[in-house]
Enzyme design. Structure first.
Site, PDB file in Angstrom:
ATOM      1  CD  GLU A 480      -2.934   0.729   2.088  1.00 29.49           C
ATOM      2  OE1 GLU A 480      -4.003   1.429   2.449  1.00 29.49           O
ATOM      3  OE2 GLU A 480      -3.342  -0.663   2.520  1.00 29.49           O
ATOM      4  CD  GLU A 760      -4.619  -0.157   9.122  1.00 29.01           C
ATOM      5  OE1 GLU A 760      -5.100   0.238   8.182  1.00 29.01           O
ATOM      6  OE2 GLU A 760      -3.911  -1.057   9.077  1.00 29.01           O
TER       7      GLU A 760
END
Length: 914
Positions: A480, A760
């Site tokens: 990502e 996260e």
């Protein structure tokens, strides 16, 4: 005033002033002697002297103003390549009397880069090869030339960029210390180039310039679910222009053209996600030296000239990515399955250095990177389809100080395969980790008396470093690493405190505007990530509050932090496009409820596979943000002189706020949805109609926090503001109790699990040592670390009262078990320091304050609650100040800790407080 002076000026938001990209760079300066500034209470005027290259005498410009930040360039515009020396001095008054001017600052040099496309005579050169489907092998380019080095070289500049990422060499010596240059921009619209002073690298006689180019963001695989390759082009190319000027006005230039030659690199593959493979057997040790010309040239090929980029060439203000730190391993151990793991003790972003390796030809050593261990083995599942493995293929000779050149990894642990410690040496002394990030200037620090809170702040700092790699990214390890707009929107105030982000984030916002206005639907909808690499088929363009609102909130936060009105002017067209045309509205002017919103993304109750399934309605979050940005647009329009827009948005704000109240807020002040995030948004965005309603909402927020047993119940929308909302609502002790809760989900839980960066998910690692089962799990994500903004503004008690910190609010709020705190911040005017402690046997609140020159502070001292009269705010000027008030810490803390609300049928559990 003898002995009292200002520092040499800086230019624009540029890190050095060398290679600025504007002909009229604004100037800023700071006083050197902050402690003596009380002799110089009022700044009344300044003088700027400018010495131009072709002028015999410096020009002096006198200005009556107290400004010292981003003041206009007073002279005629500079030209491409032109340099000038600049110095300043300041005039002022003290106690109503004029004082002598300061000494002149040191001379500082500013130099323009290439300001026009016409300044470029170089053309891109690429390897003549067929386009392939897979990754592109790095390419090496070179050009030999004869240079007359006799006499004095006045200036020698290399202007350079690439389609891909590059390293440049002159006579075998690397040019500069940049990593991953030219950096990632929206390549179709804006392409960075770098300017280097290379006079010290040139020799009299034969020289060689060489450039190696790898895929980088230009052509590598980008995006999740397999990603896509060659998003910007399928050819690696170099664009270089060397210009030398002798004292005798002789000039020399060399540019990339068809006379260059090229060959494949010994790096046979280099990708961000999968890593780099270096085959030492294919190395040409003289590829960047002129001595190679005497050998076999059969491996060198003629280059092909290709089309010059259509994108605007930019000389960036932002500093480059660099290696900023080198870290040694803390341990080397074997996993239960027999694998060798090197632990660096800190989750970081960068790459390895192998100090020495000597293995038989053809032997391979592989280094696989990951952030965590899972049950003793390397935890690679969160990497998804990224291999994150670098590999060396030995040539049978000693290899010294090897490091991968065109990739980076997010890691704490490295699994090493193919290394024999008995033959190859101990890994603990053979490997180090190189920390890489955009080399921003550190500006903010925070510490307090609580070690775990200090670790929380440290974790957020490390996460910012690891995710500011050319652009602000969301994670640095998996497949990502994209510029998610929502993440930086909520972390922006924290980032702007920790580092000077003005250049980097300002330029990233230019990319946001470029893609929004040129590529977006109807020219007005920014994507989720910038630069945008997500295909419409994978994720159709959908306007999103909170994420796309970065086009307004991002420039606003930069303006608040740095006082730069120009960024509001520059981004204004982008702001208007978003608020006037991009937002899809319903009949009431609020968001169309049919638009699915990310909303309070990563609410801890959301299932691992459905991070957007939150307890707070996404449209409510979007509508709250819409009311906020409409109010902000009225303020921005006023600041930049757009009075008609200011009135229009002011009217819209009143209308939308009324509609929000009608739709979501009860007469008492409670909110439809009744969640911590909904209540916090209403409190922080001033969405209620009356003070009584705010009080009711704040009390209900406290009730919900106590029912949640002080564990976090918010996601992206609520987490940055809940502690602020509790404090604003008059309940800071509840905010402290939330801060110090250790049960999952909480800010302290990851720290209790050994985290060294922000996760996260609140439970990225489960308590049994298992990684969260969701596909989307990262251990280095700064968004939920936005709580540190509350540490700065409420615990330490400092925040900007006017743009650029010229006026400062100082209002520390003690609480919990924290009995001292300190914040230091390098404002544009000088250093701000605020430190407080409970002293004299816990009966006195004492505070020391250093107010920067040319600034002032509004100070409010805390109350222990023993009286109903709060401390009155008072203004203080530049210099050092000491304050103290009676403060009965024992009485104040007698109500600590606040208690959770437990249903009567459940047995109370022990407190789990850090």
């Amino acid at each position: 005033m003898a002995g009292f002076s200002v520092a040499g000026p800086t230019f624009e938001q540029h890190s050095t002033g060398f290679g600025v990209g504007t002909a009229t760079p604004r100037l800023s300066w700071r006083f050197l002697t902050t402690d003596d500034f009380f002799f110089f209470k009022q700044k009344t005027a300044y003088e700027i002297q400018i010495a131009r290259e072709r002028e015999t005498e410096p020009k002096t410009f006198s200005v009556s103003s107290d400004a010292s930040v981003l003041v206009p360039w007073p002279d005629t515009p500079l030209k491409s390549r032109e340099s000038a020396q600049v110095r300043v001095r300041v005039f002022g008054r003290s106690e109503g009397h004029a004082v002598e001017p300061t000494d002149w600052s040191p001379w500082t040099v500013v130099e323009c880069a290439l300001l026009s496309r016409d300044d470029w005579t170089a053309v891109p050169v690429a390897e003549q090869t067929d386009v392939i489907d897979g990754p592109l092998r790095p390419v090496r380019f070179r050009k030999s030339f004869t240079f007359d080095g006799s006499g004095t070289v006045n200036r020698a500049r290399l202007y350079i960029t690439s389609f891909g990422i590059y390293r440049a060499f002159i006579n075998g010596r690397e040019v500069g210390d940049h990593c991953l240059a030219p950096g990632w921009t929206s390549y179709r619209h804006r392409l960075n180039y770098q300017t280097f002073d290379v006079g010290h690298l040139l020799s009299n006689g034969t020289n060689v310039i060489a450039v190696e180019v790898a895929e980088g963001w230009y052509a590598t695989r980008l995006g999740f679910r397999g990603g896509r390759r060659k998003l910007y082009g399928d050819r690696l190319a170099a664009i270089a222009q060397l210009e030398v000027q002798h004292e005798s006005n002789k000039s020399f230039s060399l540019v990339t053209d068809r006379s260059w030659i090229c060959q494949p690199s010994a790096i046979i593959r280099s990708e961000f996600y999968d890593g780099e493979v270096y085959d030492a057997r294919e190395e040409n040790p003289n590829w960047n030296l002129h001595t190679d010309e005497t050998g076999d040239n059969s491996s060198w090929n003629i280059v092909q000239e290709i089309e010059f980029p259509a994108a605007q060439l930019i000389s960036p203000n932002a500093p480059p990515v660099r290696v900023t730190e080198e870290i040694k391993p803390v341990s080397v151990h074997q996993t239960p399955s027999g694998k060798t793991i090197v632990d660096f003790g800190q989750n970081l972003v960068g790459r390895l250095r192998v100090h020495s390796l000597n293995k038989p030809s053809g032997d391979r050593v592989a280094f696989t990177h990951a952030e965590v261990l899972e049950h003793g083995e390397l935890g690679t599942r969160p990497l998804r389809r990224a291999k994150c493995t670098d590999e060396i293929i030995s040539a049978g000779a000693k290899l010294a100080n090897w490091t991968p050149q065109y990739t980076f990894h997010g890691f704490r642990y490295v699994q090493v395969d193919g290394w024999d410690e008995e033959k190859d040496g101990h890994l603990s002394s053979s490997l180090t980790a190189l920390v890489m990030h955009t080399d921003l200037t550190r500006t903010g620090w925070f510490t307090c008396s609580h070690p775990m809170v200090n670790q929380l702040h440290q974790n957020a700092w490390w996460s910012m470093r690891g995710n500011f790699v050319s652009i602000p990214t969301d994670c640095p390890q998996r497949d990502e690493r994209l510029g998610w707009t929502g993440d930086i929107q909520i972390f922006g105030p924290s980032a702007n405190f920790l580092y000077n982000t003005a250049g980097m984030l300002g330029e990233w916002l230019e990319d946001v505007a470029a893609e929004q206005l040129n590529d977006g639907k109807d020219g007005c909808v920014p994507p989720f990530v910038v630069p945008n690499v997500i295909s419409d088929e994978l994720w159709p363009p959908t306007p999103q509050a909170e994420w796309d609102d970065v086009v307004i909130l991002g420039p606003w936060e930069l303006y608040r932090s740095y006082g730069d009105v120009d960024i509001l002017r520059r981004q204004y067209k982008s702001m208007l496009a978003w608020i006037d045309r991009g937002i899809q509205r319903g009949p009431d002017g609020l968001w169309d409820p049919e638009i699915w919103q990310l909303g309070d993304w990563l609410d801890p109750t959301a299932p691992p596979v459905e991070p957007g399934d939150t307890r707070t309605n996404g449209t409510l979050v979007a509508d709250a943000y819409l009311v906020r940005i409409t109010s902000m647009m009225s303020q921005i329009s006023t600041i930049i002189g757009q009075s008609a827009d200011a009135q229009r948005f002011s009217t819209q704000y009143d209308h939308l706020k009324s509609k929000f109240q009608y739709k979501y807020i009860t007469q008492s002040g409670l909110l439809v949805g009744d969640s911590q995030t909904a209540l916090s948004l209403a409190i922080m965005f001033d969405l209620h109609a009356t003070v009584e309603q705010v009080k009711t909402a704040a009390e209900r927020l406290v009730d919900l926090v106590r029912l949640a047993k002080f564990r976090v119940a918010t996601g992206f929308a609520g987490t940055p503001i809940i502690a602020h909302a509790l404090t604003k609502g008059g309940h800071p002790q509840i905010a402290y109790r939330m801060l110090l809760e250790k049960g999952c989900p909480s800010w302290m839980y990851p720290i209790s699990m050994g985290a060294t960066t922000i996760w996260e998910r609140w439970d990225s690692m489960l308590s049994d040592g298992s990684i969260n089962p969701g596909e989307m799990t990262s251990f280095n994500h700064y968004a939920l670390g936005s709580i540190i903004n509350w540490l700065h503004t409420s615990v330490a008690g400092v925040s900007p009262l006017s743009p650029g910190w010229k006026e400062i609010r100082v209002c520390p709020i003690p609480g919990g078990t924290i009995d001292s705190a300190e914040a230091i911040y390098e404002t544009a005017y000088g250093r701000l320091e605020c430190r407080w402690a409970i002293k004299s046997d816990q009966t006195i609140f004492a505070m020391e304050l250093l107010v920067p020159p040319n600034s002032r502070a509004l100070v409010t001292m805390p109350s222990d609650g023993s009286t109903t009269q709060d401390s009155e705010a008072r203004w203080v000027g530049s210099g050092r100040h000491q304050f103290s008030v009676p403060f009965d810490w024992i009485r104040f803390s007698s109500a600590w800790p606040p208690k959770p609300r437990i249903p009567f049928m459940r047995r109370p559990q022990p407190d789990n407080i850090a």
